[in-house]
Design a protein around this motif. Structure first.
Motif, short mmCIF file in Angstrom:
data_model
loop_
_atom_site.label_atom_id
_atom_site.label_comp_id
_atom_site.label_asym_id
_atom_site.label_seq_id
_atom_site.Cartn_x
_atom_site.Cartn_y
_atom_site.Cartn_z
N ARG A 128 0.65 -1.03 0.09
CA ARG A 128 0.07 0.20 -0.04
C ARG A 128 0.75 1.10 0.07
NH1 ARG A 128 -5.45 -0.30 0.91
NH2 ARG A 128 -6.15 -2.47 1.60
N ARG A 129 1.92 1.30 0.72
CA ARG A 129 2.87 2.37 0.89
C ARG A 129 3.83 2.56 -0.43
NH1 ARG A 129 7.76 4.17 1.42
NH2 ARG A 129 8.52 1.95 0.90
N LEU A 130 4.02 1.74 -1.01
CA LEU A 130 4.63 1.85 -2.57
C LEU A 130 3.60 2.39 -3.49
CD1 LEU A 130 6.77 -1.57 -2.47
CD2 LEU A 130 7.54 0.63 -2.34
N HIS A 131 2.41 1.77 -3.32
CA HIS A 131 1.31 2.53 -4.51
C HIS A 131 1.15 3.74 -3.98
CE1 HIS A 131 0.85 -1.67 -5.64
NE2 HIS A 131 0.22 -1.40 -6.57
N GLN A 132 1.10 4.08 -2.92
CA GLN A 132 0.78 5.44 -2.65
C GLN A 132 1.88 6.49 -2.85
OE1 GLN A 132 -0.32 6.02 1.57
NE2 GLN A 132 -0.79 8.18 1.32
N GLY A 133 3.25 5.83 -2.90
CA GLY A 133 4.48 6.85 -2.94
C GLY A 133 4.30 6.85 -4.52
N LEU A 134 4.02 5.92 -5.33
CA LEU A 134 4.15 5.96 -6.68
C LEU A 134 3.08 6.71 -7.31
CD1 LEU A 134 5.81 2.74 -7.29
CD2 LEU A 134 6.86 4.71 -7.54
N ASP A 135 1.97 7.07 -6.54
CA ASP A 135 0.71 7.58 -7.12
C ASP A 135 0.11 6.76 -8.01
OD1 ASP A 135 -1.33 9.32 -7.05
OD2 ASP A 135 -0.33 10.70 -8.70
N ILE A 136 0.03 5.36 -7.84
CA ILE A 136 -0.88 4.41 -8.59
C ILE A 136 -2.00 3.79 -7.72
CG2 ILE A 136 -0.50 2.05 -9.79
CD1 ILE A 136 2.39 2.67 -10.13
N ALA A 137 -3.11 3.72 -8.19
CA ALA A 137 -4.25 3.27 -7.56
C ALA A 137 -3.93 1.68 -7.51
CB ALA A 137 -5.63 3.73 -8.50
N LEU A 138 -4.37 1.19 -6.60
CA LEU A 138 -4.47 -0.17 -6.17
C LEU A 138 -5.64 -1.03 -6.90
CD1 LEU A 138 -3.84 -0.50 -2.20
CD2 LEU A 138 -2.47 -1.48 -3.92
N PRO A 139 -5.56 -2.01 -7.58
CA PRO A 139 -6.37 -2.79 -7.99
C PRO A 139 -7.79 -2.78 -7.28
CG PRO A 139 -4.79 -4.29 -7.76
CD PRO A 139 -4.19 -2.86 -7.26
N PRO A 140 -8.90 -3.08 -7.92
CA PRO A 140 -9.91 -3.35 -6.94
C PRO A 140 -9.99 -4.73 -6.60
CG PRO A 140 -10.61 -3.17 -9.34
CD PRO A 140 -9.36 -2.87 -9.25
N ARG A 141 -10.62 -4.90 -5.59
CA ARG A 141 -10.60 -6.29 -5.05
C ARG A 141 -11.24 -7.26 -5.90
NH1 ARG A 141 -8.94 -9.91 -2.13
NH2 ARG A 141 -9.58 -10.84 -0.22
N ILE A 142 -12.32 -7.03 -6.66
CA ILE A 142 -12.83 -7.87 -7.59
C ILE A 142 -12.80 -7.43 -9.11
CG2 ILE A 142 -15.07 -9.13 -8.31
CD1 ILE A 142 -14.13 -10.16 -5.72
N LEU A 143 -11.89 -8.14 -9.79
CA LEU A 143 -11.69 -7.46 -11.02
C LEU A 143 -12.67 -7.64 -12.18
CD1 LEU A 143 -7.99 -8.55 -11.49
CD2 LEU A 143 -8.61 -6.23 -10.73
N ASP A 144 -13.35 -8.75 -12.24
CA ASP A 144 -14.44 -8.97 -13.14
C ASP A 144 -15.23 -10.31 -12.56
OD1 ASP A 144 -12.25 -10.05 -15.70
OD2 ASP A 144 -12.87 -11.21 -13.98
N LEU A 145 -16.38 -10.37 -12.87
CA LEU A 145 -17.39 -11.41 -12.46
C LEU A 145 -18.10 -11.68 -13.60
CD1 LEU A 145 -18.74 -12.99 -10.25
CD2 LEU A 145 -20.03 -11.01 -9.79
N ASP A 146 -18.11 -13.13 -13.81
CA ASP A 146 -18.91 -13.71 -15.02
C ASP A 146 -20.14 -14.32 -14.42
OD1 ASP A 146 -20.05 -15.04 -17.04
OD2 ASP A 146 -18.36 -16.22 -17.61
N THR A 147 -21.18 -13.93 -14.39
CA THR A 147 -22.38 -14.50 -13.54
C THR A 147 -23.04 -15.37 -14.39
OG1 THR A 147 -24.01 -13.04 -14.80
CG2 THR A 147 -23.02 -12.21 -12.70
N GLU A 148 -22.50 -15.91 -15.50
CA GLU A 148 -23.09 -17.02 -16.15
C GLU A 148 -22.66 -18.34 -15.69
OE1 GLU A 148 -22.45 -17.14 -20.36
OE2 GLU A 148 -23.13 -15.14 -20.80
N PRO A 149 -23.53 -19.38 -15.46
CA PRO A 149 -23.05 -20.64 -14.56
C PRO A 149 -22.15 -21.10 -15.42
CG PRO A 149 -25.55 -20.86 -15.20
CD PRO A 149 -24.90 -19.44 -15.75
N SER A 150 -20.83 -21.63 -14.76
CA SER A 150 -19.72 -22.35 -15.26
C SER A 150 -19.85 -23.73 -15.69
CB SER A 150 -18.53 -21.89 -14.61
OG SER A 150 -17.35 -22.39 -14.81
N THR A 151 -19.37 -23.88 -16.62
CA THR A 151 -19.15 -25.70 -17.05
C THR A 151 -17.99 -26.18 -16.48
OG1 THR A 151 -18.51 -24.88 -19.26
CG2 THR A 151 -20.78 -25.03 -18.89
N THR A 152 -17.21 -25.35 -16.07
CA THR A 152 -15.74 -25.94 -15.53
C THR A 152 -15.94 -26.61 -14.56
OG1 THR A 152 -14.66 -24.02 -16.59
CG2 THR A 152 -13.56 -25.31 -14.78
#
Length: 256
Positions: free
Chosen positions: A231-255
């Protein structure tokens, strides 16, 4: 550009009046008046002072062990031991020989050496440059030398198996850009209480991972919780941390 002078050249920097001025966490400076044409600045690094003290304590301990039973030796054997110690400059500077030929630890030399722990002397003829700028300019020179070492070792610039200018430039420019990126990270993400070098953020930043998870509701990608250092490194470099959930596929998975 300030130049580093030979060791104090008779200037008693450790006993000259005036307190050391703190420039940064590991740098203190004090100007010493010696002549009308030259200026001398004493630099002091507390971390280096601790290292100097530890090295000296180790040397004194070793020399005490070597001469502990030397009084019982014959003059010839004692002279041979003296010759062995004289080939080791680190030990020899703390050895004293009495008029009777006995070997002793030079306590006066140790006391004088303690006063120089972590100190170095800079010399310049610039009459207007502030004292702290003289010291910082010298430290920048050290950074330039460190940059060349990093280019050749950390970034593997050498060996270069080319002789044409364009072909030599091709591997050199990416290495130079990589070094520039290293220095930007070190400068902007440096901890207030200590120096930050590239290996530290290099080891910390990759600890932020992305995991792919499959649930009955679908598939999603989630980042790992960032540590306090990340967190300190991202703040010092003025880079936003990635969100906790990047993407979500709500379709039922066949995997499976």
């Amino acid at each position: 550009m300030p130049a580093r002078s030979p060791p104090f050249r008779g200037i008693r920097a450790s006993t000259t009046p005036g307190a050391l001025q703190e420039v940064s966490a590991n740098l203190r400076v004090k100007e010493v008046k010696s002549s009308d044409t030259e200026r001398f600045v004493v630099g002091h690094n507390p971390d280096a002072a601790d290292r100097d003290a530890a090295v000296r304590a180790n040397l004194v301990e070793r020399i005490e062990e070597m001469i502990e039973t030397s009084d019982r030796l014959s003059p010839t054997k004692r002279a041979e031991l003296r010759g062995v110690i004289s080939t080791k400059p680190g030990l020899n500077r703390f050895l004293r020989v009495t008029p009777g030929g006995l070997l002793r630890v030079d306590t006066a030399r140790i006391t004088a050496d303690v006063k120089l722990d972590g100190k170095y002397l800079l010399r310049t003829c610039d009459p207007h440059l502030p004292t702290e700028d003289i010291a910082l300019g010298y430290k920048q020179l050290l950074e330039v030398e460190r940059g060349w070492r990093d280019m050749k070792q950390v970034l593997d610039l050498r060996p270069v198996y080319h002789r044409l200018e364009d072909r030599i430039r091709a591997p050199v420019v990416p290495c130079w850009l990589a070094l520039l990126l290293d220095r930007v990270v070190e400068t902007q993400a440096g901890a207030p209480d200590q120096a930050t070098t590239w290996p530290r953020p290099r080891d910390q930043l990759p600890r932020l991972h992305v995991g792919i998870f499959t649930r009955p509701a679908g598939l999603f990608r989630q980042t790992t919780p960032p540590s306090a250092e990340v967190r300190r490194l991202h703040q010092g470099l003025d880079i936003a941390l990635p969100p906790r959930i990047l993407d979500l596929d709500t379709e039922p998975s066949t995997t499976p």
